[in-house]
Motif scaffolding. Structure first.
Motif, mmCIF file in Angstrom:
data_model
loop_
_atom_site.group_PDB
_atom_site.id
_atom_site.type_symbol
_atom_site.label_atom_id
_atom_site.label_comp_id
_atom_site.label_asym_id
_atom_site.label_seq_id
_atom_site.Cartn_x
_atom_site.Cartn_y
_atom_site.Cartn_z
ATOM 1 N N LYS A 129 0.826 -1.208 0.000
ATOM 2 C CA LYS A 129 0.000 0.000 0.000
ATOM 3 C C LYS A 129 0.859 1.256 0.000
ATOM 4 O O LYS A 129 0.491 2.273 -0.597
ATOM 5 C CB LYS A 129 -0.900 -0.007 1.241
ATOM 6 N N LEU A 133 2.463 5.904 -2.432
ATOM 7 C CA LEU A 133 3.016 7.210 -2.063
ATOM 8 C C LEU A 133 4.287 7.541 -2.827
ATOM 9 O O LEU A 133 4.938 8.541 -2.518
ATOM 10 C CB LEU A 133 3.317 7.246 -0.558
ATOM 11 N N ILE A 283 -5.084 1.809 6.277
ATOM 12 C CA ILE A 283 -4.227 1.531 5.116
ATOM 13 C C ILE A 283 -4.119 0.030 4.869
ATOM 14 O O ILE A 283 -4.127 -0.437 3.717
ATOM 15 C CB ILE A 283 -2.841 2.170 5.335
ATOM 16 N N THR A 288 -7.938 0.845 -0.897
ATOM 17 C CA THR A 288 -7.182 1.975 -1.432
ATOM 18 C C THR A 288 -6.679 2.856 -0.290
ATOM 19 O O THR A 288 -7.212 2.829 0.825
ATOM 20 C CB THR A 288 -8.052 2.819 -2.375
ATOM 21 N N LEU A 289 -5.671 3.638 -0.619
ATOM 22 C CA LEU A 289 -5.090 4.521 0.383
ATOM 23 C C LEU A 289 -6.061 5.628 0.776
ATOM 24 O O LEU A 289 -6.160 6.002 1.947
ATOM 25 C CB LEU A 289 -3.793 5.113 -0.161
ATOM 26 N N SER A 290 -6.790 6.167 -0.202
ATOM 27 C CA SER A 290 -7.748 7.234 0.108
ATOM 28 C C SER A 290 -8.870 6.730 1.003
ATOM 29 O O SER A 290 -9.313 7.439 1.910
ATOM 30 C CB SER A 290 -8.320 7.800 -1.191
ATOM 31 N N ALA A 291 -9.332 5.508 0.768
ATOM 32 C CA ALA A 291 -10.377 4.943 1.630
ATOM 33 C C ALA A 291 -9.863 4.716 3.047
ATOM 34 O O ALA A 291 -10.601 4.877 4.026
ATOM 35 C CB ALA A 291 -10.896 3.633 1.036
ATOM 36 N N LEU A 293 -7.834 6.540 4.643
ATOM 37 C CA LEU A 293 -7.652 7.795 5.369
ATOM 38 C C LEU A 293 -8.958 8.467 5.741
ATOM 39 O O LEU A 293 -8.943 9.509 6.414
ATOM 40 C CB LEU A 293 -6.815 8.768 4.518
ATOM 41 N N ILE A 294 -10.091 7.905 5.335
ATOM 42 C CA ILE A 294 -11.376 8.544 5.643
ATOM 43 C C ILE A 294 -11.650 8.513 7.138
ATOM 44 O O ILE A 294 -11.985 9.536 7.756
ATOM 45 C CB ILE A 294 -12.513 7.846 4.860
#
Length: 370
Positions: A129, A133, A283, A288-291, A293-294
């Motif tokens: 994951k 970045l 993570i 996904t990384l965006s999910a 971080l929610i």
């Protein structure tokens, strides 16, 4: 006959000019007695801190029992109104608090045990994951290449287990400390009225007795209200965090909510640790990384609302705590007694402020302004 010459007047001195006053105002001089007194007080404070640090195994359970016992004493008094003996009420109160703590430990420990058996798999998933970045870390990787470095993600290794045992020893007290804490807590709650009476009657002066009585009453009211209010607020934080984690699809949302509510008892450090835990779990668990971080970002909003609006509005009306004083107390007691000291920092700060207000009230003579 010899005639003496007349004395010449001083330049600028008239006939009506007053003589200079030899006792004009001089800057204050620090006397030797004041220096000795300050040095003795400093040595006394250093000795007390050293004793508390090296005798942590004894003083930490006792002080923890005194503080929590003062918070829970109103509950035993409430049971006593319904003709329940205070000793039995103390046992029932401590048993109820122990059952609630055991429930929280169960919620938190079950996912930890499950995840600890999957560390290699979770570490490999985390490494994959983190490759998302790469665009953001390109500048850092180029700098590493210039100095002969290598890919930071390629060097990511699963942490060894050498840190587990020292961490457990640091966070968990021994069986003797647990036993000392619970025994002192029950006996303190059961005999709190007798202790109050003995402490008040120790002073012979009527004004001193009245002052001690007011201090003890205010400490009991404020600490009891602090525990109840903070518990309700942190329960709300736990529920809100659990709901967010469940909506996002995080694993074991109840356990994550329990972690958020429990760590929120420790100011400043608790929310930061909770955010880090949510980032790591999000993570690893979400696709996904965006999910991932929610939930951490939503928790930041929850913690911001709680820390800047809800808690100051409720607790600030009773006893205002300066942010710098809270931070310094947290740093000192955490250094002295670890995580339990961090939990005790705010209650001990409240006790210190109450004692200071009664021993040095605001309407007492103050120093002149600058």
């Amino acid at each position: 006959m010899r005639i003496l010459p007349a004395e010449r007047p001083l330049p600028g001195a008239g006939a009506s000019s007053p003589l200079p006053d030899s006792s004009s105002e001089q800057p204050p001089v620090i006397r030797r007695a004041e220096v000795v007194a300050f040095a003795l007080v400093a040595l006394l404070v250093i000795c007390i801190v050293a004793v508390l640090y090296f005798a942590k195994a004894f003083f930490l359970p006792v002080v923890m029992a005194f503080v929590i016992g003062t918070m829970l004493s109103p509950a035993a008094s409430f049971l006593e109104r319904y003709r329940i003996p205070r000793a039995i009420g103390a046992v029932l109160t401590v048993a109820a608090v122990g059952a609630a703590a055991s429930f929280l430990v169960g919620l938190i420990s079950s996912p930890l045990v499950e995840w600890s058996t999957r560390l290699p798999e979770l570490g490999a998933r985390l490494k994959d994951k983190l490759h998302a970045l790469d665009p953001l870390l390109s500048l850092w990787q180029d700098l590493q290449n210039l100095v002969g470095g290598h890919d930071a993600l390629a060097s990511l290794q699963i942490p060894k287990f050498d840190w587990v045992q020292p961490t457990i020893e640091f966070l968990s007290p021994t069986f003797t400390e647990f036993l000392l804490f619970f025994a002192t807590l029950i006996l303190f709650i059961a005999s709190w009225r007798d202790l109050r009476r003995t402490l008040i009657l120790t002073f012979t002066n009527h004004d001193a007795r009245l002052r001690v009585l007011r201090i003890l009453n205010e400490i009991e009211v404020h600490l009891g209200g602090y525990l109840l209010t903070v518990t309700v607020i942190n329960t709300g934080v736990a529920i809100a965090t659990g709901i967010v984690c469940a909506i996002v699809g995080m694993p074991n949302p109840a356990g994550l909510g329990a972690v958020a509510g429990t760590l929120n008892f420790i100011p400043i450090i608790g929310p930061v640790v909770t955010f880090a835990i949510l980032v790591g779990v999000g993570i690893i668990a979400l696709p996904t990384l965006s999910a991932g971080l929610i939930a951490p970002l939503a928790f930041v909003g929850i913690a911001f609302m709680e820390g800047h609006f809800i808690t100051p509005t409720i607790i600030g009306r009773r006893l205002s705590l300066n942010a710098l004083a809270v931070f310094l107390a947290l740093a000192f007691w955490t250094w002295l007694w670890g995580p339990m000291g961090a939990f005790l920092s705010s209650p001990l700060l409240i006790v210190g402020l109450i004692v200071k207000e009664h021993l040095a009230p605001i309407n007492s003579p103050q120093l002149p302004a600058d």
